[in-house]
Design a protein around this motif. Structure first.
Motif, PDB file in Angstrom:
ATOM      1  N   THR A 301       1.018  -1.221   0.051  1.00  0.00           N
ATOM      2  CA  THR A 301      -0.119   0.228  -0.019  1.00  0.00           C
ATOM      3  C   THR A 301       0.542   1.278  -0.134  1.00  0.00           C
ATOM      4  N   ILE A 302       1.122   1.694  -1.306  1.00  0.00           N
ATOM      5  CA  ILE A 302       1.785   2.815  -1.417  1.00  0.00           C
ATOM      6  C   ILE A 302       0.555   4.041  -1.344  1.00  0.00           C
ATOM      7  N   THR A 303       1.151   5.751   0.123  1.00  0.00           N
ATOM      8  CA  THR A 303       0.577   6.545  -0.167  1.00  0.00           C
ATOM      9  C   THR A 303       1.077   7.839  -0.569  1.00  0.00           C
ATOM     10  N   LEU A 304       0.182   7.826  -1.460  1.00  0.00           N
ATOM     11  CA  LEU A 304       0.727   9.426  -2.345  1.00  0.00           C
ATOM     12  C   LEU A 304       0.942  10.327  -1.517  1.00  0.00           C
ATOM     13  N   SER A 305       1.913  11.377  -1.644  1.00  0.00           N
ATOM     14  CA  SER A 305       1.840  12.679  -0.822  1.00  0.00           C
ATOM     15  C   SER A 305       1.040  13.640  -1.022  1.00  0.00           C
ATOM     16  N   PRO A 306       1.035  13.859   0.197  1.00  0.00           N
ATOM     17  CA  PRO A 306      -0.336  15.483  -0.042  1.00  0.00           C
ATOM     18  C   PRO A 306      -0.436  16.202  -1.400  1.00  0.00           C
ATOM     19  N   HIS A 328      13.032  16.671  -5.169  1.00  0.00           N
ATOM     20  CA  HIS A 328      12.663  16.146  -5.108  1.00  0.00           C
ATOM     21  C   HIS A 328      10.699  15.635  -6.059  1.00  0.00           C
ATOM     22  N   LEU A 329       9.702  14.877  -5.660  1.00  0.00           N
ATOM     23  CA  LEU A 329       8.571  15.309  -6.873  1.00  0.00           C
ATOM     24  C   LEU A 329       7.582  16.225  -5.298  1.00  0.00           C
ATOM     25  N   HIS A 330       7.200  16.811  -6.302  1.00  0.00           N
ATOM     26  CA  HIS A 330       6.242  17.826  -5.594  1.00  0.00           C
ATOM     27  C   HIS A 330       4.540  17.785  -6.209  1.00  0.00           C
ATOM     28  N   LYS A 372      11.093   7.230  -4.278  1.00  0.00           N
ATOM     29  CA  LYS A 372      12.135   6.297  -3.398  1.00  0.00           C
ATOM     30  C   LYS A 372      12.994   5.847  -3.920  1.00  0.00           C
ATOM     31  N   ASP A 373      13.702   5.983  -2.483  1.00  0.00           N
ATOM     32  CA  ASP A 373      15.335   6.225  -2.343  1.00  0.00           C
ATOM     33  C   ASP A 373      15.473   6.598  -3.960  1.00  0.00           C
ATOM     34  N   CYS A 378       5.839   4.361 -10.848  1.00  0.00           N
ATOM     35  CA  CYS A 378       4.559   4.390 -11.128  1.00  0.00           C
ATOM     36  C   CYS A 378       4.334   3.999 -10.531  1.00  0.00           C
ATOM     37  N   LYS A 379       3.229   4.440  -9.266  1.00  0.00           N
ATOM     38  CA  LYS A 379       2.616   3.696  -8.350  1.00  0.00           C
ATOM     39  C   LYS A 379       2.158   2.506  -8.489  1.00  0.00           C
TER      40      LYS A 379
END
Length: 425
Positions: A301-306, A328-330, A372-373, A378-379
């Protein structure tokens, strides 16, 4: 390898079982005794496979970026053909018995079977074929142990579906005909529900007048898709039990008028019946374990950042460089004019440029991406995205859209986002 296996097998099981069911219930005669339409189902399988490969290639290269444009008419026809195919299977014994007396009906049944196979294969296989695009992750060489394991998992997933169907087919001569026909009809009825669910999803996403009475069944079907795939395999326990019963009801001692050859033939039938039933039960258990334990072992279960805040004024979204320059991903959220909740992402790439696109791709839909790392992943398919290609079309890359940079900020016209809202529907 396991991830590829559990992703591929569910997509190939239904087509394999459908081909098997129609083969058992509609095949008749040998050589010259076969009807002219005997090979139509094979042609349907070949046509559906080729069409699926072409469709998958067009999706992978972003030539077609709206699957619903193709899937809606395909599913509309499929749900009608499914009903006709179920009727053909139920009436299969009558259709194939002395078929020359009603040859047009035999040809019609084979035509329906061919069309059912072609449509099912065309709808199911593109997502399976697109798994091929993630064998080699960005930055990897073509031949690595990881790539070989993914290829092995893909191959095993396809092979297992074919083997399961072949095992069930062995019961055609050991189970009583009504038991096998019942299992085949139930399997195809579940396939009809899956096709109807896909069609209703498309209609519901584009209709403001979707009947509420259909909404709850639709939600149930979507949430229980895995259980329905398992059920497609488990229903063949019915002919397995019938096969065992038929085997043990066959006498193994001479009766009046029988000789030793008849007894040996009865014993051989019992062995075949029991063997077919046992292997069928093993196949049903294998399908169940794959889609429960196997999926659970690979599902994280991967939770996307808000989503982050940004300025939105007069149809222009503005994000300052200072907010997204850390590499980083925004993630950002936008509500389109049609009410669709959309997401887009921004990341500063190594060369100083910005990678900007929807939080969705052509292959996996609106599953989204996570970091990640130091990699953007892709989720849905777990493929790592090459940072250099973010902002370009194709593969599992985020869907790009126009934007401008300058004066220390990124500006995006909301009209460009509105035009892409269908990717989140």
């Amino acid at each position: 390898m396991l991830e590829q296996f559990v992703a591929v097998m569910p997509g190939t099981l239904a087509p394999a079982l459908l081909v098997m069911c129609l083969s058992v219930t509609l095949t008749v005669g040998e050589g010259k005794d076969k009807p002219l339409s005997a090979h139509w189902r094979l042609y349907g399988l070949l046509f559906g496979t080729v069409a699926a490969i072409v469709f998958a290639a067009l999706r992978a290269t972003a030539v077609i970026n709206q699957r619903t444009f193709v899937n809606q008419p395909v599913l509309t026809v499929a749900v009608i053909v499914d009903v006709l195919a179920i009727a053909a299977v139920i009436a299969g014994h009558w259709i194939t018995t002395d078929w020359r007396r009603h040859a047009p009906l035999m040809h019609a049944a084979n035509a329906v079977g061919a069309l059912a196979i072609a449509l099912t294969v065309f709808y199911a296989l593109p997502d399976v074929i697109l798994q091929l695009t993630i064998w080699v992750e960005p930055g990897e060489t073509a031949f690595t142990s990881a790539m070989l394991l993914r290829a092995l998992g893909f191959t095993l997933g396809v092979v297992m579906s074919v083997i399961v169907a072949a095992i069930y087919r062995t019961m055609r001569n050991t189970a009583v005909r009504p038991a096998f026909t019942t299992a085949a009809a139930l399997m195809m009825a579940i396939l009809f529900v899956q096709h109807a669910t896909g069609l209703l999803q498309i209609i519901q996403a584009h209709s403001l007048l979707f009947p509420h009475v259909l909404f709850q069944p639709l939600v149930w079907s979507i949430n229980h898709n895995t259980q329905m795939i398992i059920a497609q395999g488990v229903v063949f326990v019915i002919p397995a039990v019938a096969s065992v019963v038929a085997g043990f009801r066959t006498p193994t001692t001479p009766r009046a008028g029988e000789n030793e050859a008849d007894v040996r033939r009865h014993k051989a039938f019992r062995r075949r019946a029991v063997a077919a039933a046992v292997w069928s039960l093993v196949a049903a258990i294998g399908v169940t374990v794959t889609l429960t334990v196997g999926v659970a072992a690979t599902t994280r279960t991967i939770t996307l950042s808000p989503p982050e805040a940004y300025s939105l004024k007069d149809g222009v979204a503005t994000i300052p460089f200072s907010q997204v320059e850390d590499g980083h991903l925004h993630r950002f959220e936008y509500k389109a004019q049609d009410g669709t909740e959309m997401r887009f992402i921004i990341i500063k790439k190594n060369g100083g440029a910005y990678g900007i696109g929807l939080d969705a791709c052509e292959n996996c839909g609106d599953a989204g991406y996570y970091e990640k790392d130091g990699k953007i992943i892709c989720k849905k398919c777990e493929v790592a995205i090459n940072l250099a290609t973010i902002g370009f079309k194709g593969g599992c890359n985020p869907i790009p859209f126009p934007y401008k940079t300058g004066n220390g900020k990124i500006t995006i016209q909301t009209a460009d986002l509105d035009a892409l809202s269908a990717h989140f529907q």
